[in-house]
Write a protein that holds these residues in place. Structure first.
Motif, mmCIF file in Angstrom:
data_model
loop_
_atom_site.group_PDB
_atom_site.id
_atom_site.type_symbol
_atom_site.label_atom_id
_atom_site.label_comp_id
_atom_site.label_asym_id
_atom_site.label_seq_id
_atom_site.Cartn_x
_atom_site.Cartn_y
_atom_site.Cartn_z
ATOM 1 N N GLU A 32 85.231 -39.332 102.288
ATOM 2 C CA GLU A 32 84.306 -38.297 102.209
ATOM 3 C C GLU A 32 83.757 -37.005 101.462
ATOM 4 N N GLU A 33 84.552 -36.599 102.207
ATOM 5 C CA GLU A 33 84.906 -34.332 102.271
ATOM 6 C C GLU A 33 85.618 -34.222 101.135
ATOM 7 N N VAL A 34 86.851 -35.646 100.611
ATOM 8 C CA VAL A 34 88.011 -35.272 99.802
ATOM 9 C C VAL A 34 87.707 -35.244 98.778
ATOM 10 N N SER A 35 88.437 -33.834 97.698
ATOM 11 C CA SER A 35 88.149 -33.863 96.875
ATOM 12 C C SER A 35 89.080 -34.477 95.729
ATOM 13 N N ASP A 36 88.446 -34.175 94.684
ATOM 14 C CA ASP A 36 89.542 -35.152 93.538
ATOM 15 C C ASP A 36 91.247 -34.812 93.936
ATOM 16 N N SER A 37 90.394 -33.530 93.219
ATOM 17 C CA SER A 37 91.832 -32.716 93.224
ATOM 18 C C SER A 37 92.826 -32.978 94.730
ATOM 19 N N ARG A 38 92.105 -32.286 95.935
ATOM 20 C CA ARG A 38 93.328 -32.535 97.071
ATOM 21 C C ARG A 38 93.988 -33.992 97.561
ATOM 22 N N TRP A 39 93.062 -35.343 96.299
ATOM 23 C CA TRP A 39 93.065 -36.730 96.654
ATOM 24 C C TRP A 39 94.612 -36.931 95.686
ATOM 25 N N ALA A 40 94.330 -35.952 94.480
ATOM 26 C CA ALA A 40 95.400 -36.129 93.504
ATOM 27 C C ALA A 40 96.495 -35.862 94.085
ATOM 28 N N GLU A 41 96.734 -34.179 94.996
ATOM 29 C CA GLU A 41 97.890 -34.083 95.388
ATOM 30 C C GLU A 41 98.522 -35.532 96.282
ATOM 31 N N TYR A 42 97.449 -35.228 96.971
ATOM 32 C CA TYR A 42 97.947 -36.656 97.639
ATOM 33 C C TYR A 42 98.973 -37.366 97.455
ATOM 34 N N LEU A 43 98.249 -38.534 96.225
ATOM 35 C CA LEU A 43 98.647 -39.905 95.841
ATOM 36 C C LEU A 43 99.873 -39.135 94.811
ATOM 37 N N TYR A 44 100.121 -38.548 94.241
ATOM 38 C CA TYR A 44 101.084 -38.312 93.123
ATOM 39 C C TYR A 44 101.706 -37.070 93.266
ATOM 40 N N LEU A 45 101.670 -35.689 93.617
ATOM 41 C CA LEU A 45 102.760 -34.718 93.729
ATOM 42 C C LEU A 45 103.295 -34.470 94.758
ATOM 43 N N HIS A 46 104.837 -33.668 94.110
ATOM 44 C CA HIS A 46 105.970 -34.192 94.554
ATOM 45 C C HIS A 46 106.302 -32.471 95.059
ATOM 46 N N LYS A 47 107.238 -32.746 96.101
ATOM 47 C CA LYS A 47 107.926 -31.764 96.626
ATOM 48 C C LYS A 47 109.206 -31.332 95.803
ATOM 49 N N SER A 48 109.488 -32.607 94.921
ATOM 50 C CA SER A 48 110.709 -32.714 94.625
ATOM 51 C C SER A 48 111.859 -32.032 95.438
ATOM 52 N N GLY B 234 106.874 -20.505 78.623
ATOM 53 C CA GLY B 234 106.757 -22.090 78.301
ATOM 54 C C GLY B 234 107.555 -22.467 79.369
ATOM 55 N N ILE B 235 107.788 -23.301 79.520
ATOM 56 C CA ILE B 235 108.508 -23.926 80.695
ATOM 57 C C ILE B 235 108.789 -25.100 79.851
ATOM 58 N N THR B 236 109.901 -25.973 79.279
ATOM 59 C CA THR B 236 110.854 -26.767 78.673
ATOM 60 C C THR B 236 111.874 -26.826 79.603
ATOM 61 N N ALA B 237 112.315 -26.822 80.620
ATOM 62 C CA ALA B 237 113.314 -27.325 81.193
ATOM 63 C C ALA B 237 113.339 -28.671 82.212
ATOM 64 N N ALA B 238 112.300 -29.926 81.569
ATOM 65 C CA ALA B 238 112.549 -30.970 81.924
ATOM 66 C C ALA B 238 113.115 -31.128 82.980
ATOM 67 N N GLY B 239 114.390 -31.742 83.963
ATOM 68 C CA GLY B 239 113.969 -31.723 85.427
ATOM 69 C C GLY B 239 114.263 -31.227 86.209
ATOM 70 N N GLY B 240 114.644 -29.481 85.301
ATOM 71 C CA GLY B 240 114.426 -28.528 86.446
ATOM 72 C C GLY B 240 112.882 -27.718 86.781
ATOM 73 N N THR B 241 111.999 -28.742 85.620
ATOM 74 C CA THR B 241 110.286 -27.670 85.691
ATOM 75 C C THR B 241 109.969 -27.725 86.564
ATOM 76 N N PRO B 242 110.390 -28.733 87.891
ATOM 77 C CA PRO B 242 109.390 -28.663 88.930
ATOM 78 C C PRO B 242 110.134 -27.931 90.491
ATOM 79 N N TYR B 243 110.881 -27.554 89.761
ATOM 80 C CA TYR B 243 111.998 -26.351 90.576
ATOM 81 C C TYR B 243 111.270 -24.648 90.167
ATOM 82 N N LEU B 244 111.030 -24.658 89.564
ATOM 83 C CA LEU B 244 110.721 -23.803 89.179
ATOM 84 C C LEU B 244 108.426 -23.556 88.850
ATOM 85 N N VAL B 245 108.593 -24.538 88.745
ATOM 86 C CA VAL B 245 107.469 -24.770 88.595
ATOM 87 C C VAL B 245 107.084 -23.793 90.969
ATOM 88 N N ALA B 246 107.785 -25.140 91.248
ATOM 89 C CA ALA B 246 107.716 -24.236 92.892
ATOM 90 C C ALA B 246 107.805 -23.138 93.553
#
Lengths: 96, 416
Positions: A32-48, B234-246
């Motif tokens: 109940e204390e988790v904001s939408d953006s924090r939850w979206a971050e947990y669900l969807y965001l990646h460091k890749s 503007g960033i249009t780097a497809a697969g490179g975008t996450p790397y830049l935005v990070a």
């Protein structure tokens, strides 16, 4: 073809495994204390990350979830860590 | 920029040594621009072109780490279609298709757009119902979609597997007649030439290493060719975008995967539509040179390298042979992969990010080529006006906070 290692079944063909998500995310609580953006971050965001990474995979035939440590650029596979071991060594392993 | 026309073709053709000029300059970076575009693929080049043409912003640089158009723009299988399910997607992809329809004339560059039709083949009554649903959605959204009987499909693709024991028999299909293919390199070159004609600097072999920030506002980039300043990026780097935005401290809902494509030796004309099988997930077309071009789903392992692996190849090739057994006699000439940026709902990300002055256009996953004109058009609008065009609004990053996803992977049931 890549060979991954299941903590239970050993080395198996990559087609038996399924990628789930990046490891190391903490589920935000209490709900109940988790904001939408924090939850979206947990669900969807990646460091890749480019390079060494920890990911959660499942070995489909036996259903075991585990951490796979591998390189996203060279495709080198380092090791598999069972979730139990990962939990007990947490902190030291995550940043590795 | 001198226009190409029939007269210049004849005079140059009659000369012993034709004096064609390079289609765009090899620009040196200036210290500052109004706008910097990172990524010189189709989307980046189109963005610069529409910034100049639609909004009069001509002091623009495109920074590309290699030569232009050699990323996913030069690696895709060139299919253009707008047979999507949700109204938001159809508005987006059909804007693109409509721009493609007039692009050769507009750019004065033949992109060889061939509207040969895009067909999906269904194998079961259930899949036929899905086709029905998609066709209805397409018609309601104002796009041409036509249901085909098994007979009509077989008339279009006589080489389809008709064996009694065929695993994926033809049960019918759905056709978008305005869909087709275009020459992917020509799209990049055409936009590059036209943007250059407006005075846009295309700077190749210029890798962006970091961003210049002042009081939280972006002020430029640090590149392998030195510092270049601009207030809007503007960033249009497809697969490179996450790397830049990070580098700006933000993560994106993107995972990079390899997507493979294949080309056989050229043969005589035998396939004059783009065919996708709902059963195998393999799609195939015949190029103008006669080669059979085909591909399928993503590789299964996230990666940042332009290299595919064998299990995905096996699935795609066996799918093709199931559909067209006679192609089994052909030799594969080339096989390659591109890195595609996949978003959980298989729809692109267009919008500003947390850092003021930075806008992204990425997340096209496996279908960025068909969207090049629209992606450029919408990002140019966003950069010029600092607000969304109504078509790009639903694709903003905030949809992950509001939960209003546009899930085309389930919506249109097409391999993405």
């Amino acid at each position: 073809m890549q060979i991954f290692e299941c903590p239970i079944c050993g080395k198996r063909n990559e087609t038996e495994f399924h990628f789930l998500t990046e490891a190391g995310k903490e589920r935000p609580e209490p709900a109940e204390e988790v904001s939408d953006s924090r939850w979206a971050e947990y669900l969807y965001l990646h460091k890749s990350p480019r390079g060494k990474t920890n990911e959660i995979w499942v070995h489909i035939p036996c259903g075991e979830f585990f951490i796979l440590q591998r390189d996203t650029v060279t495709r080198e596979v380092y090791r598999s860590i069972s979730l139990q071991d990962y939990r007990t060594k947490k902190g030291s392993n995550q940043t590795e | 920029m001198k226009n190409y026309h029939i007269g210049s073709l004849i005079t140059q053709g009659l000369k012993k040594k034709p004096s064609w000029k390079p289609a765009w300059r090899k620009a040196k970076p200036k210290p500052a621009y109004d706008v910097i575009i990172i990524g010189g693929g189709g989307h980046g080049l189109a963005t610069a072109y529409y910034l100049a043409k639609n909004h009069g912003i001509k002091n623009v640089a495109i920074l590309e780490k290699g030569p232009i158009g050699l990323g996913n723009t030069g690696r895709n299988t060139t299919t253009i279609r707008s047979n999507y399910f949700y109204p938001e997607s159809v508005a987006l992809y059909d804007l693109s298709l409509r721009l493609y329809e007039n692009l050769s004339k507009e750019l004065n560059f033949n992109i060889m757009f061939s509207q040969r039709g895009m067909m999906m083949v269904a194998h079961t009554p259930t899949q036929m119902e899905i086709c029905n649903r998609i066709a209805n959605a397409m018609v309601i959204n104002g796009v041409d979609g036509e249901l085909l009987s098994a007979r009509q499909v077989m008339d279009k693709i006589p080489l389809w597997n008709k064996k009694k024991d065929a695993r994926y028999k033809c049960h019918g299909g759905i056709m978008q007649n305005r869909g087709g293919v275009a020459r992917h390199d020509a799209v990049a070159w055409g936009y590059a030439r036209a943007a250059d004609g407006f005075g846009v600097d295309i700077i190749e072999n210029c890798m962006v290493e970091d961003f210049l920030l002042e009081a939280g506002q972006v002020k430029g980039v640090i590149t392998s060719k030195g510092e270049i300043r601009a207030d809007r990026i503007g960033i249009t780097a497809a697969g490179g975008t996450p790397y830049l935005v990070a580098k700006l401290g933000q993560n994106l809902p993107i995972l990079d995967y390899a997507l493979q494509a294949f080309v056989t030796e050229p043969i005589k004309p035998c396939l004059d539509v783009v065919v996708l099988s709902l059963g195998t997930g393999t799609y195939v077309l015949q190029s103008d040179k006669g080669e059979i071009v085909f591909g399928g789903g993503l590789d299964r392992i996230p990666t940042h390298t332009q290299r595919g692996n064998l299990p995905a190849q096996e699935t795609v090739v066996s799918g093709l042979l199931e559909m067209f057994p006679s192609f089994g006699q052909l030799k594969l000439l080339r096989q390659w992969a591109g890195v595609v940026d996949v978003v959980p709902d298989s729809s692109p990300l267009i919008g500003p990010i947390d850092t003021p002055g930075v806008y992204i256009n990425c997340g096209w996953g496996t279908g960025g080529f068909k969207a090049i004109p629209a992606g450029g058009w919408l990002l140019a609008h966003l950069i010029a006006k600092d607000e969304h065009h109504f078509i790009s609004e639903p694709f903003d990053l905030n949809r992950f906070n509001t939960g209003r996803l546009i899930d085309e992977a389930t919506g249109s049931g097409i391999a993405h």
